[in-house]
Design a protein around this motif. Structure first.
Motif, PDB file in Angstrom:
ATOM      1  N   UNK A 106      46.520  19.737  40.906  1.00 21.62           N
ATOM      2  CA  UNK A 106      46.319  21.180  40.982  1.00 21.62           C
ATOM      3  C   UNK A 106      46.025  21.753  39.597  1.00 21.62           C
ATOM      4  N   UNK A 107      46.661  21.193  38.568  1.00 24.69           N
ATOM      5  CA  UNK A 107      46.426  21.685  37.210  1.00 24.69           C
ATOM      6  C   UNK A 107      44.966  21.509  36.805  1.00 24.69           C
ATOM      7  N   UNK A 108      44.351  20.432  37.255  1.00 23.24           N
ATOM      8  CA  UNK A 108      42.944  20.186  36.926  1.00 23.24           C
ATOM      9  C   UNK A 108      42.015  21.163  37.630  1.00 23.24           C
ATOM     10  N   UNK A 109      42.486  21.737  38.746  1.00 18.39           N
ATOM     11  CA  UNK A 109      41.638  22.639  39.537  1.00 18.39           C
ATOM     12  C   UNK A 109      41.887  24.117  39.239  1.00 18.39           C
ATOM     13  N   UNK A 110      42.725  24.398  38.239  1.00 18.13           N
ATOM     14  CA  UNK A 110      43.011  25.795  37.927  1.00 18.13           C
ATOM     15  C   UNK A 110      41.755  26.493  37.423  1.00 18.13           C
ATOM     16  N   UNK A 111      41.585  27.705  37.849  1.00 13.66           N
ATOM     17  CA  UNK A 111      40.448  28.512  37.397  1.00 13.66           C
ATOM     18  C   UNK A 111      40.831  29.172  36.083  1.00 13.66           C
ATOM     19  N   UNK A 112      40.336  28.647  34.976  1.00 11.47           N
ATOM     20  CA  UNK A 112      40.727  29.150  33.664  1.00 11.47           C
ATOM     21  C   UNK A 112      40.360  30.617  33.470  1.00 11.47           C
ATOM     22  N   UNK A 113      39.409  31.117  34.242  1.00  9.47           N
ATOM     23  CA  UNK A 113      39.028  32.521  34.103  1.00  9.47           C
ATOM     24  C   UNK A 113      40.119  33.454  34.611  1.00  9.47           C
ATOM     25  N   UNK A 114      41.056  32.905  35.400  1.00  8.06           N
ATOM     26  CA  UNK A 114      42.120  33.739  35.964  1.00  8.06           C
ATOM     27  C   UNK A 114      43.327  33.843  35.045  1.00  8.06           C
ATOM     28  N   UNK A 115      43.273  33.207  33.881  1.00  6.71           N
ATOM     29  CA  UNK A 115      44.421  33.217  32.967  1.00  6.71           C
ATOM     30  C   UNK A 115      44.834  34.645  32.624  1.00  6.71           C
ATOM     31  N   UNK A 116      46.121  34.915  32.738  1.00  5.49           N
ATOM     32  CA  UNK A 116      46.654  36.221  32.385  1.00  5.49           C
ATOM     33  C   UNK A 116      46.388  37.296  33.408  1.00  5.49           C
ATOM     34  N   UNK A 150      40.809  27.880  48.533  1.00 10.30           N
ATOM     35  CA  UNK A 150      40.985  28.770  47.384  1.00 10.30           C
ATOM     36  C   UNK A 150      41.730  28.060  46.252  1.00 10.30           C
ATOM     37  N   UNK A 151      41.467  26.770  46.070  1.00 10.84           N
ATOM     38  CA  UNK A 151      42.190  25.988  45.067  1.00 10.84           C
ATOM     39  C   UNK A 151      42.080  26.594  43.683  1.00 10.84           C
ATOM     40  N   UNK A 152      40.951  27.188  43.384  1.00 12.15           N
ATOM     41  CA  UNK A 152      40.747  27.755  42.060  1.00 12.15           C
ATOM     42  C   UNK A 152      41.604  28.958  41.770  1.00 12.15           C
ATOM     43  N   UNK A 211      59.261  36.771  32.215  1.00  6.02           N
ATOM     44  CA  UNK A 211      59.284  37.032  33.658  1.00  6.02           C
ATOM     45  C   UNK A 211      57.941  36.711  34.296  1.00  6.02           C
ATOM     46  N   UNK A 212      56.854  37.171  33.705  1.00  3.18           N
ATOM     47  CA  UNK A 212      55.534  36.878  34.257  1.00  3.18           C
ATOM     48  C   UNK A 212      55.281  35.376  34.261  1.00  3.18           C
ATOM     49  N   UNK A 213      55.737  34.682  33.220  1.00  2.18           N
ATOM     50  CA  UNK A 213      55.586  33.229  33.162  1.00  2.18           C
ATOM     51  C   UNK A 213      56.361  32.554  34.289  1.00  2.18           C
ATOM     52  N   UNK A 214      57.588  32.989  34.514  1.00  2.00           N
ATOM     53  CA  UNK A 214      58.400  32.392  35.581  1.00  2.00           C
ATOM     54  C   UNK A 214      57.781  32.634  36.957  1.00  2.00           C
ATOM     55  N   UNK A 215      57.195  33.792  37.156  1.00  3.12           N
ATOM     56  CA  UNK A 215      56.570  34.085  38.446  1.00  3.12           C
ATOM     57  C   UNK A 215      55.315  33.239  38.659  1.00  3.12           C
ATOM     58  N   UNK A 216      54.561  33.001  37.593  1.00  5.99           N
ATOM     59  CA  UNK A 216      53.409  32.094  37.709  1.00  5.99           C
ATOM     60  C   UNK A 216      53.867  30.683  38.075  1.00  5.99           C
ATOM     61  N   UNK A 217      54.937  30.253  37.440  1.00  4.87           N
ATOM     62  CA  UNK A 217      55.480  28.920  37.713  1.00  4.87           C
ATOM     63  C   UNK A 217      55.919  28.818  39.172  1.00  4.87           C
ATOM     64  N   UNK A 218      56.600  29.842  39.666  1.00  7.83           N
ATOM     65  CA  UNK A 218      57.050  29.836  41.064  1.00  7.83           C
ATOM     66  C   UNK A 218      55.865  29.789  42.019  1.00  7.83           C
ATOM     67  N   UNK A 219      54.831  30.583  41.738  1.00 11.95           N
ATOM     68  CA  UNK A 219      53.646  30.581  42.607  1.00 11.95           C
ATOM     69  C   UNK A 219      52.979  29.216  42.600  1.00 11.95           C
ATOM     70  N   UNK A 220      52.937  28.578  41.445  1.00 16.73           N
ATOM     71  CA  UNK A 220      52.340  27.246  41.331  1.00 16.73           C
ATOM     72  C   UNK A 220      53.142  26.229  42.150  1.00 16.73           C
TER      73      UNK A 220
END
Length: 347
Positions: A106-116, A150-152, A211-220
């Protein structure tokens, strides 16, 4: 804990600690934590650190270990015995190995444009409250999971966040193993983990971006576990992930290896539940030592009846001001040990 003369009691300064029930000689092995509840080896060290005994390949004058779990699992071992022991004790149902493969995929398929762009900027407030935190987690729980097409759209994580994902997944698997066995290990169970100090509010107030980092981690993690029926119940809500994250800060131990030159290298981190029962003192009477995946605790001097047994959380060669600042910033308490009192009186 072990059949050693000490017990847990409430301390005069708050919380609980370990106190000697009779005189204990110097050099006594007080307690052994045989294995962590959860752990992770930093990705950059995965080929160099045994996934079971945490042996560092450089100490064996090798560049890397050549025994691995399976292709793509990202887990290497110093030998076949460690691999087989880890499969038996940790990789029940091939869950951790499978999770590691899924994380990397999944990490390889992350859409880098969505960062932040995953969570709104209002989470980065300076006046963080428990209400804001609770509401943010509730919103994360109610968010729908994307489809495979919607993997990206997977949350974009930094390397340390991906390591945190692996750490949390090891805790989820450990909790599943405990529940499946229907018996809890002595002083290293999920119930014992929940007895550790919850530092969520203090940690996030000091670092609102967390907090935002933890929520991203949970979603992942939800994306990873949604297709694993055995583990999916533990991610239906944020309870498991949030409980571990709330105790991670202040209750985990760095996995260090010392070089011959005396430099230390942090290879990852682990949560040893019963090890966290030792409180801090700037003149500790207990030292910890890692032996493979176990943590051992020895007295450094003779201990009197009724004396609290303490380790050091920090570099005790620092000045009293620096020690107290670090303890307040990272462990959320003002040190009241006798050494600090004496040194403060001189300033």
């Amino acid at each position: 804990m072990d059949s050693i003369p000490f017990r847990r009691e409430t301390t005069w300064y708050g919380g609980r600690g370990l106190f000697a029930t009779e005189p204990i000689p110097k050099g006594t092995l007080l307690h052994t934590c045989p294995a962590p509840y959860a752990s992770v080896i930093y990705r950059v060290f995965r080929k160099e650190v045994c996934g079971h005994c945490f042996a560092y390949s450089f100490d064996a004058r090798r560049n890397a270990w050549n025994v691995k779990l399976e292709a793509g699992s990202g887990i290497w071992f110093c030998g076949e015995k460690c691999r087989d022991d880890w499969i038996r004790d940790e990789n029940v149902g091939q869950l951790i190995g499978g999770m590691n493969v899924a994380v990397d995929k999944l990490a390889k398929n992350m859409d880098k444009r969505a960062a932040g762009q995953i969570f709104p900027p209002e989470l980065l407030v300076s006046n963080m409250t428990q209400e804001v935190i609770d509401r943010a987690w509730a919103d994360a729980e109610s968010a729908s999971l994307p489809t495979d097409a919607q993997a990206g759209s997977a949350p974009v994580l930094e390397e340390l966040e991906l390591d945190t994902v692996r750490f949390l997944l090891s805790a989820v698997v450990r909790r599943y193993i405990e529940d499946s066995a229907q018996t809890a290990p002595l002083l290293n169970s999920w119930a014992d983990l929940l007895q550790l100090q919850n530092n969520e509010l203090q940690y996030i107030c000091g670092r609102p971006y967390v907090l935002a980092s933890q929520l991203r981690i949970y979603a992942f993690i939800r994306r990873i576990v949604s297709s694993v029926p055995l583990l999916a119940p533990y991610l239906a809500t944020s309870e498991t992930v949030r409980a571990v994250l709330a105790r991670d800060q202040g209750n985990v131990f760095g996995m260090y290896e010392m070089s011959q030159e005396g430099d230390s290298e942090m290879l990852g981190w682990s949560m040893y539940v019963s090890a966290s029962y030792f409180n801090h003192d700037c003149a500790p009477n207990v030292r910890k030592e890692r032996a493979g995946r176990a943590l051992l605790f020895y007295t450094t001097r003779d201990v009197d009846l009724g004396e609290e047994l303490c380790i050091s959380y920090i570099d005790i060669t620092d000045t009293v001001a620096d020690r107290r600042k670090e303890l307040s910033l990272n462990w959320y308490f003002d040190c009241v040990c006798q050494r600090c009192k004496r040194e403060l009186e001189k300033t």
